[in-house]
Design a protein around this motif. Sequence first.
Motif, mmCIF file in Angstrom:
data_model
loop_
_atom_site.group_PDB
_atom_site.id
_atom_site.type_symbol
_atom_site.label_atom_id
_atom_site.label_comp_id
_atom_site.label_asym_id
_atom_site.label_seq_id
_atom_site.Cartn_x
_atom_site.Cartn_y
_atom_site.Cartn_z
ATOM 1 N N UNK A 38 -42.272 35.513 82.558
ATOM 2 C CA UNK A 38 -42.571 34.687 81.660
ATOM 3 C C UNK A 38 -41.870 34.281 80.063
ATOM 4 N N UNK A 39 -41.511 33.904 79.340
ATOM 5 C CA UNK A 39 -40.520 33.422 78.267
ATOM 6 C C UNK A 39 -38.969 33.886 78.890
ATOM 7 N N UNK A 40 -38.367 33.972 79.920
ATOM 8 C CA UNK A 40 -37.226 34.449 80.057
ATOM 9 C C UNK A 40 -36.870 32.981 80.691
ATOM 10 N N UNK A 41 -35.380 33.291 81.220
ATOM 11 C CA UNK A 41 -34.755 32.370 81.623
ATOM 12 C C UNK A 41 -33.406 32.378 82.201
ATOM 13 N N UNK A 42 -32.850 31.746 83.283
ATOM 14 C CA UNK A 42 -31.527 31.619 83.546
ATOM 15 C C UNK A 42 -30.986 30.686 83.418
ATOM 16 N N UNK A 43 -29.186 30.810 83.569
ATOM 17 C CA UNK A 43 -28.298 29.221 83.570
ATOM 18 C C UNK A 43 -27.393 29.859 84.694
ATOM 19 N N UNK A 95 -28.283 23.015 79.523
ATOM 20 C CA UNK A 95 -29.901 23.129 79.053
ATOM 21 C C UNK A 95 -30.731 24.887 78.905
ATOM 22 N N UNK A 96 -29.661 24.742 79.469
ATOM 23 C CA UNK A 96 -29.688 26.383 79.060
ATOM 24 C C UNK A 96 -29.939 27.033 77.797
ATOM 25 N N UNK A 151 -31.362 21.036 86.286
ATOM 26 C CA UNK A 151 -31.193 22.342 86.316
ATOM 27 C C UNK A 151 -30.526 22.333 87.627
ATOM 28 N N UNK A 152 -29.495 23.273 88.123
ATOM 29 C CA UNK A 152 -28.368 23.011 88.810
ATOM 30 C C UNK A 152 -29.214 22.851 90.531
ATOM 31 N N UNK A 153 -28.940 21.953 90.931
ATOM 32 C CA UNK A 153 -29.163 21.913 92.224
ATOM 33 C C UNK A 153 -29.103 22.539 93.656
ATOM 34 N N UNK A 206 -31.174 26.916 88.793
ATOM 35 C CA UNK A 206 -30.868 27.958 87.651
ATOM 36 C C UNK A 206 -30.637 26.326 86.295
ATOM 37 N N UNK A 207 -30.808 26.983 85.436
ATOM 38 C CA UNK A 207 -30.448 25.165 84.415
ATOM 39 C C UNK A 207 -29.326 25.846 84.071
#
Length: 618
Positions: free
Chosen positions: A263-268, A207-208, A196-198, A202-203
């Motif tokens: 839940x089941x959603x991500x961001x990068x 990784x995203x 993850x980005x410190x 975000x991923x």
Amino acid sequence: MANMKGIYKRGLAVLFLACLLLGTMMVQAVIQAQSYGRLINYVGIVRGATQRLVKLELQRQESSEIIQYIDSIIEELTGAKGPYDLPAPQDEQYQEDLLEMERMWGQVQEHIYAYRMGEEEEAEMLALSEAFFEQANDTVFSAEEYSVRKNRTLLGVCVALLGVVAVIWLLIFWSASRKILFLENTNKELNELARKDPMTGAYQIEAFKEEAQKLLDTGADKKYAVLYTDFTDFKYMNDVFGYTYGDSILRQYGEILGESLREGEIYGRVSADHFVILMYYKEKGEAASRQRKADQRIIKFMHNSYDKQSVPTCCGICCAEDVVETLLIDNLIDNANFARKTVKNGTNPNYVYYNESIRIRLREEKNVESRMLSALENHEFTVYYQPKVELKTGRIACAEALVRWKTSDGAVISPDYFIPVFERKFLIGQLDQYVFEEVCRWLKSLLDQGREVLPVSVNVSRLQFYDLDFVSRYVEIRDKYQIPPRLLEIEFTESMVFDKEELLIQIVKQLKKEGFSCSIDDFGKGYSSLSLLKSIPIDVLKIDRLFFVESEDKGKDAAVIEGIIDLVKRFHIQTVAEGIETWEQVEYLKHIGCDFVQGYVYYRPMPEEEFEQLLEQQ
């Protein structure tokens, strides 16, 4: 943790002492059993020899030697030192029987001497002989009973001690298992943090992609969309208010995006102010509506910070249902990004869905890039070879095939330029096969000329592994040129493992079945997991050049490298160190047992003609 470590060490010490004691007692039991067996044996000898003696005497054959032999045994049985090394059990019944046997032996001798002088009848001799035999039997049985009792006691002690050892071992195993589980959980947490980005939480983009692809593959019941968003002129905010303020905006935006996810959603974070989001929806308009609310919050944050200054966001949205191609996250991101660019050039409002008109524009872009296809057809791509040197011998043992684009006007284009384009346009599989066939053609020419031929490794992209006909096609090309399987090695990158590990294992097994060698390239560049080496039957592990770049802690780097090499040797996997540029590195790798080196310290990639000359010189 420190307390557990102390318990673990003390447990190991107790286990060692218990094992030592158990071993000592087992040895003692064996020695004791042997000595008691010898005792019983010699009491039996006295019994049998006496019968033999009486029989000879009755036949008028004097046998003083037997008398002396029996005397020496009985003397040692009753405590005297002798040549037979017989024990003297302090058992009441045995001692009583032994003393009675000694007394009766004296009587037997007196009767023998009397019989010799004619003062004794034969019947009296026989009667006494039988009585002595019975007493000797009783003495044997007493010795056996004592031996059984002692061995049973010692066996009980050994069993009890063995139980103690088992309990201690189980406790140590339980403690070690907990420690391992703790370390695994910690490692997972650290890996997750590293991905993850410190600044924003975000991923990181790779990784995203990995996580998003998993969600796409497993979320068939959901309608997914990829959003690509950034600020219209973030450079303005950095230039006017400084990078510290710019970073605070990105940090706040990352927090807002994270809070808006379900839940089941991500961001990068792609780079700078560029973010990607994977979300699901019921109606298409929901994706833009949700993102608009998140963007309103960041605009409000900027508006309240400095002089009410703010810059708007722009967002491209690609719904999976609008894509006719395979649902690859790279494809969806590219489409969403292309839609976002239409906002940047002012042709659309701030939220744009990827649609038919954009698809047409992408088709036009593909036509522009059709030069790549014509380059393949016109054989503008040429294969270079970079030797791999065996450290034990210092000789070239094999090579890696690398592709270069040599245009019709003679210019050479670096793969760093065209490989990403081939990957983005899903043409990388064709290029891979082109290179593979060129290598087979070249090897065939060397074989036909009777010249030296060394194994060559060829790279394959992740897209190849999604092609069900990949292995059969490569076998067909190989057999077309009649190349022995031992001369070809298939390289795939570590990152492929994290896409679809089960599929990769299946493909590698097929390749191995067809006679190919297999290797993992760029190990350590991504999210390395040594546990995958026990699952994937590879032959070679290529350690990424990243491990050999100068760092602040050389000791840790060395420990990692040595640990990797030591482990893979246990799996009978050969190691290749990539990107080696100094002789100091070569000597170090030779010292720790690395098998091969590939890098500028020995050779740069070279055309096949130059490589042929090099092989002839060798």
